[in-house]
Design a protein around this motif. Structure first.
Motif, PDB file in Angstrom:
ATOM      1  N   LEU A 147     -17.486  45.082  92.560  1.00 31.81           N
ATOM      2  CA  LEU A 147     -16.501  44.689  93.563  1.00 31.81           C
ATOM      3  C   LEU A 147     -16.341  45.774  94.617  1.00 31.81           C
ATOM      4  O   LEU A 147     -16.243  45.488  95.819  1.00 31.81           O
ATOM      5  CB  LEU A 147     -15.156  44.393  92.885  1.00 31.81           C
ATOM      6  CG  LEU A 147     -14.021  43.909  93.788  1.00 31.81           C
ATOM      7  CD1 LEU A 147     -14.426  42.662  94.550  1.00 31.81           C
ATOM      8  CD2 LEU A 147     -12.776  43.643  92.958  1.00 31.81           C
ATOM      9  N   TYR A 148     -16.345  47.017  94.190  1.00 30.82           N
ATOM     10  CA  TYR A 148     -16.258  48.124  95.146  1.00 30.82           C
ATOM     11  C   TYR A 148     -17.486  48.142  96.058  1.00 30.82           C
ATOM     12  O   TYR A 148     -17.375  48.319  97.277  1.00 30.82           O
ATOM     13  CB  TYR A 148     -16.129  49.451  94.404  1.00 30.82           C
ATOM     14  CG  TYR A 148     -16.329  50.653  95.294  1.00 30.82           C
ATOM     15  CD1 TYR A 148     -15.413  50.974  96.293  1.00 30.82           C
ATOM     16  CD2 TYR A 148     -17.444  51.469  95.155  1.00 30.82           C
ATOM     17  CE1 TYR A 148     -15.599  52.063  97.118  1.00 30.82           C
ATOM     18  CE2 TYR A 148     -17.642  52.562  95.967  1.00 30.82           C
ATOM     19  CZ  TYR A 148     -16.714  52.862  96.945  1.00 30.82           C
ATOM     20  OH  TYR A 148     -16.905  53.929  97.766  1.00 30.82           O
ATOM     21  N   GLN A 149     -18.687  47.946  95.479  1.00 33.56           N
ATOM     22  CA  GLN A 149     -19.905  47.920  96.289  1.00 33.56           C
ATOM     23  C   GLN A 149     -19.880  46.767  97.279  1.00 33.56           C
ATOM     24  O   GLN A 149     -20.336  46.898  98.420  1.00 33.56           O
ATOM     25  CB  GLN A 149     -21.121  47.802  95.372  1.00 33.56           C
ATOM     26  CG  GLN A 149     -21.353  49.039  94.516  1.00 33.56           C
ATOM     27  CD  GLN A 149     -22.417  48.813  93.462  1.00 33.56           C
ATOM     28  OE1 GLN A 149     -22.774  47.676  93.150  1.00 33.56           O
ATOM     29  NE2 GLN A 149     -22.931  49.888  92.909  1.00 33.56           N
ATOM     30  N   MET A 150     -19.323  45.646  96.867  1.00 32.07           N
ATOM     31  CA  MET A 150     -19.249  44.484  97.741  1.00 32.07           C
ATOM     32  C   MET A 150     -18.244  44.721  98.867  1.00 32.07           C
ATOM     33  O   MET A 150     -18.541  44.488 100.039  1.00 32.07           O
ATOM     34  CB  MET A 150     -18.852  43.259  96.912  1.00 32.07           C
ATOM     35  CG  MET A 150     -18.776  41.963  97.683  1.00 32.07           C
ATOM     36  SD  MET A 150     -18.596  40.529  96.589  1.00 32.07           S
ATOM     37  CE  MET A 150     -17.074  40.922  95.740  1.00 32.07           C
ATOM     38  N   LYS A 151     -17.069  45.237  98.532  1.00 31.74           N
ATOM     39  CA  LYS A 151     -16.029  45.410  99.536  1.00 31.74           C
ATOM     40  C   LYS A 151     -16.322  46.563 100.487  1.00 31.74           C
ATOM     41  O   LYS A 151     -15.852  46.567 101.627  1.00 31.74           O
ATOM     42  CB  LYS A 151     -14.682  45.637  98.850  1.00 31.74           C
ATOM     43  CG  LYS A 151     -14.188  44.438  98.069  1.00 31.74           C
ATOM     44  CD  LYS A 151     -12.812  44.649  97.499  1.00 31.74           C
ATOM     45  CE  LYS A 151     -11.756  44.650  98.569  1.00 31.74           C
ATOM     46  NZ  LYS A 151     -10.390  44.614  98.024  1.00 31.74           N
ATOM     47  N   SER A 152     -17.086  47.532 100.026  1.00 30.93           N
ATOM     48  CA  SER A 152     -17.419  48.658 100.894  1.00 30.93           C
ATOM     49  C   SER A 152     -18.565  48.339 101.844  1.00 30.93           C
ATOM     50  O   SER A 152     -18.934  49.163 102.677  1.00 30.93           O
ATOM     51  CB  SER A 152     -17.779  49.883 100.047  1.00 30.93           C
ATOM     52  OG  SER A 152     -18.925  49.628  99.255  1.00 30.93           O
ATOM     53  N   GLY A 153     -19.131  47.130 101.729  1.00 31.77           N
ATOM     54  CA  GLY A 153     -20.191  46.711 102.635  1.00 31.77           C
ATOM     55  C   GLY A 153     -21.588  47.006 102.147  1.00 31.77           C
ATOM     56  O   GLY A 153     -22.557  46.674 102.830  1.00 31.77           O
ATOM     57  N   LEU A 154     -21.739  47.596 100.944  1.00 36.63           N
ATOM     58  CA  LEU A 154     -23.072  47.907 100.436  1.00 36.63           C
ATOM     59  C   LEU A 154     -23.800  46.660  99.963  1.00 36.63           C
ATOM     60  O   LEU A 154     -25.004  46.522 100.180  1.00 36.63           O
ATOM     61  CB  LEU A 154     -22.956  48.922  99.278  1.00 36.63           C
ATOM     62  CG  LEU A 154     -22.368  50.289  99.635  1.00 36.63           C
ATOM     63  CD1 LEU A 154     -22.208  51.133  98.382  1.00 36.63           C
ATOM     64  CD2 LEU A 154     -23.260  51.000 100.643  1.00 36.63           C
ATOM     65  N   CYS A 155     -23.076  45.750  99.316  1.00 40.06           N
ATOM     66  CA  CYS A 155     -23.702  44.557  98.726  1.00 40.06           C
ATOM     67  C   CYS A 155     -22.824  43.326  98.932  1.00 40.06           C
ATOM     68  O   CYS A 155     -22.315  42.749  97.962  1.00 40.06           O
ATOM     69  CB  CYS A 155     -23.958  44.771  97.232  1.00 40.06           C
ATOM     70  SG  CYS A 155     -25.018  46.168  96.840  1.00 40.06           S
ATOM     71  N   PRO A 156     -22.613  42.882 100.168  1.00 44.22           N
ATOM     72  CA  PRO A 156     -21.786  41.685 100.372  1.00 44.22           C
ATOM     73  C   PRO A 156     -22.388  40.428  99.768  1.00 44.22           C
ATOM     74  O   PRO A 156     -21.674  39.454  99.537  1.00 44.22           O
ATOM     75  CB  PRO A 156     -21.693  41.583 101.903  1.00 44.22           C
ATOM     76  CG  PRO A 156     -22.866  42.347 102.419  1.00 44.22           C
ATOM     77  CD  PRO A 156     -23.088  43.454 101.441  1.00 44.22           C
ATOM     78  N   GLU A 157     -23.715  40.454  99.488  1.00 39.75           N
ATOM     79  CA  GLU A 157     -24.359  39.270  98.906  1.00 39.75           C
ATOM     80  C   GLU A 157     -23.870  38.991  97.490  1.00 39.75           C
ATOM     81  O   GLU A 157     -24.080  37.891  96.963  1.00 39.75           O
ATOM     82  CB  GLU A 157     -25.882  39.427  98.904  1.00 39.75           C
ATOM     83  CG  GLU A 157     -26.435  40.480  97.959  1.00 39.75           C
ATOM     84  CD  GLU A 157     -26.477  41.864  98.568  1.00 39.75           C
ATOM     85  OE1 GLU A 157     -27.144  42.743  97.986  1.00 39.75           O
ATOM     86  OE2 GLU A 157     -25.851  42.072  99.627  1.00 39.75           O
TER      87      GLU A 157
END
Length: 312
Positions: A147-157
């Motif tokens: 979730l952190y990776q997604m919200k930080s823009g690293l892995c929005p997929e």
């Protein structure tokens, strides 16, 4: 013609930038690419072993991306369950790594309870929530990293996988699958500008594609930025969110609205959104979130190193 061009573009993007599993971070095999999926066979025997007939016999539908099989039954279960086809999003060996929210849960907000004899959590017993009911898919500690990776823009997929799991949760609850509209909880404009996307919108759009419930992103807007309130008490959160949301138009009138967000903590955000939706004529407001903080979650995990907002 446009559909073929879009499919061709997607194939090229998938080959050049393969989707990665939110658990092991390895590229995920795409069986829906036909002959173009052959290069993915180089990514490991694990994927080759689990994709194909063994996977199909598990009842996950057809190899055409995100789809669903509403007649899927788990072994030993007599009740059909709605199951999304998650093959383009996560390795089959990794799918069970995330810990789902399970009983006992609060009958109002859906957060996990330690005492099976309780009906409501402490927050719902002491606060007069405006929403009718809520659900969450995973425990926060289980999905904190992705979730952190997604919200930080690293892995929005990753929103494709998590949105599909949200859709499963919705469609397997009789009350929730009758919702008329999915509405994502809008993020502060400054954070959307910084990230380049709104994570709640990505989750809601994917949940809509899988569940078939329409999504509207233009009806509920955040009219002003609000401060980060990671460890603030419920009363302070409620005060900070007062008059922070506005409803545009009249399309929510007499409808059952389902709010979609990433994390449920105290319910202050849901109440603030519910208040303006009910004032605009909504018949009922439900909510579903990707994660909920249970009573055993470590409070120190609420503050990522870069100050990324992790939910209200």
């Amino acid at each position: 013609m446009r559909a073929k061009q879009a499919k061709g573009r997607d194939l090229v993007i998938d080959l050049l930038y393969p989707r990665r599993c939110p658990v092991c971070r390895e590229p995920v095999l795409r069986t829906d690419l036909g002959l173009l999926s052959l290069p993915y066979a180089l990514f490991g025997k694990r994927e080759r072993r689990h994709y194909g007939w063994e996977w199909k016999l598990d009842g996950y539908g057809t190899p055409k991306g995100i789809s669903c099989d509403p007649a899927f039954r788990r072994p030993g279960d007599a009740t059909p369950v709605f199951r999304a086809d998650l093959r383009p999003c996560i390795c089959p060996d990794c799918e069970w790594a995330f810990e789902p929210v399970s009983d006992p849960v609060c009958l109002r907000c859906g957060t996990p309870l330690q005492d099976p004899g309780q009906a409501l959590c402490d927050g719902c017993r002491t606060q007069g929530h405006l929403f009718s009911r809520g659900l969450s898919v995973f425990l926060y500690r289980a999905v904190q990293g992705p979730l952190y990776q997604m919200k930080s823009g690293l892995c929005p997929e990753y929103a494709d996988y998590f949105g599909a799991r949200i859709a499963e949760k919705i469609m397997n609850d009789a009350m929730f699958r009758k919702a008329d509209l999915l509405i994502p909880v809008p993020t502060s404009p400054d954070r959307v500008k910084k990230r380049g996307f709104d994570i709640a919108v990505l989750l809601a759009e994917q949940a809509s594609r899988v569940s078939g419930i329409p999504v509207r992103t233009d009806l509920l807007v955040r009219s002003r930025n609000t401060p980060l309130l990671r460890s603030a008490p419920a009363a302070e959160r409620a005060a900070a969110l007062k008059n922070a949301f506005t409803v545009h138009g009249f399309d929510v009138k007499s409808k059952v609205i389902m709010l979609v967000d990433d994390i449920y903590t105290t319910g202050a955000t849901m109440d603030a959104c519910t208040r303006v939706l009910l004032d605009a004529g909504a018949d009922q407001v439900l909510f579903v979130t990707l994660a909920a903080r249970g009573t055993t979650d470590d409070s120190s995990a609420e503050s990522p190193a870069d100050g990324t907002d992790v939910g209200l």
